[in-house]
Design an enzyme around this catalytic site. Structure first.
Site, PDB file in Angstrom:
ATOM      1  N   GLY A 211       0.829  -1.197   0.000  1.00 52.12           N
ATOM      2  CA  GLY A 211       0.000   0.000   0.000  1.00 52.12           C
ATOM      3  C   GLY A 211       0.862   1.244   0.000  1.00 52.12           C
TER       4      GLY A 211
ATOM      5  CD  GLN B 123       3.585   5.737   2.514  1.00 50.49           C
ATOM      6  OE1 GLN B 123       2.523   5.194   2.230  1.00 50.49           O
ATOM      7  NE2 GLN B 123       4.707   5.065   2.770  1.00 50.49           N
TER       8      GLN B 123
ATOM      9  CB  CYS C 111       6.672   1.812   6.467  1.00 50.08           C
ATOM     10  SG  CYS C 111       5.973   3.382   5.912  1.00 50.08           S
ATOM     11  CG  LEU C 112       6.586   1.178   0.218  1.00 49.39           C
ATOM     12  CD1 LEU C 112       5.572   1.505  -0.877  1.00 49.39           C
ATOM     13  CD2 LEU C 112       7.695   0.297  -0.319  1.00 49.39           C
TER      14      LEU C 112
ATOM     15  CG  HIS D 293       0.984   0.563   7.210  1.00 49.67           C
ATOM     16  ND1 HIS D 293       2.074   0.201   7.967  1.00 49.67           N
ATOM     17  CD2 HIS D 293       1.450   1.452   6.283  1.00 49.67           C
ATOM     18  CE1 HIS D 293       3.153   0.852   7.519  1.00 49.67           C
ATOM     19  NE2 HIS D 293       2.789   1.605   6.497  1.00 49.67           N
ATOM     20  CD  GLU D 294      -0.456   2.252   3.046  1.00 49.36           C
ATOM     21  OE1 GLU D 294      -0.153   3.464   2.964  1.00 49.36           O
ATOM     22  OE2 GLU D 294       0.405   1.356   3.110  1.00 49.36           O
TER      23      GLU D 294
ATOM     24  CG  HIS E  74       1.251   6.272   5.945  1.00 46.88           C
ATOM     25  ND1 HIS E  74       2.444   6.841   6.342  1.00 46.88           N
ATOM     26  CD2 HIS E  74       1.550   4.998   5.602  1.00 46.88           C
ATOM     27  CE1 HIS E  74       3.416   5.956   6.243  1.00 46.88           C
ATOM     28  NE2 HIS E  74       2.892   4.820   5.804  1.00 46.88           N
TER      29      HIS E  74
END
Length: 177
Positions: free
Chosen positions: A46, A51, A94-95, A136-137, A140
């Site tokens: 995701g 991000q 996480c990216l 998670h997203e 963010h």
């Protein structure tokens, strides 16, 4: 569509509460496409708009995640409900924090309601990895990173590791959220 740079921990946009999407136009369609293209290139599960430096309540998810029967690839202005108290504890990455994977407690099941890029209402019922990704997203979008979900000692170890990373900002802090 364009592959965009992913912001790393320490970037202030990752700590802001994102604004709701109110305009459903060609610019939003392009943003959804860019998010999906960037996510596909990064091979993540995701990717949230903050991000890539856009403080809007929107995220892309890999449509091939197990349990994503609708094959939905994005969600706008999500709201989450939890149908039970079941939890899962497992590795999460996480990216925006490359190379760090930590066991993170999440709810096992989630019902996410939001909108498509056309402004149509949509619902995703997710369990396991899909539920983890959606939570998670959504974090963010609220300025919360998965490292914030660790205990205090774990957060300090992570911050020390991140401060040594060549790409990390030396002013890293854990969110009060």
């Amino acid at each position: 569509m364009t592959v965009l740079d992913i912001r790393k921990v320490g970037d202030p946009v990752l700590r802001r509460v994102a604004e709701p999407v109110t305009v459903f136009d060609a610019e939003l369609h392009k943003l959804v496409g860019d998010l999906n293209e960037t996510l596909e290139q990064s091979r993540g599960a995701g990717l949230a708009a903050p991000q890539i430096g856009v403080s809007l309540r929107l995220f892309a998810i890999n449509p091939d995640l197990p349990g994503n029967d609708a094959r939905l690839d994005h969600l706008i202005n999500p709201g989450l409900e939890f149908p039970d108290d079941d939890e899962q504890d497992g590795p999460e990455g996480c990216l925006s924090i490359p190379g760090i994977y930590l066991d993170t407690k999440r709810r096992m099941n989630v019902v996410a309601r939001g909108l498509t890029k056309h402004g149509d209402p949509v619902q995703i019922v997710g369990a396991g990895l899909l539920a983890r990704c959606i939570q998670h997203e959504t974090d963010h979008l609220d300025g919360v990173l998965f490292i914030d979900r660790q205990d205090a000692a774990g957060q300090e170890r992570i911050l020390a590791t991140l401060r040594e990373a060549a790409w990390a900002d030396a002013q890293l802090k854990v969110s009060p959220h």
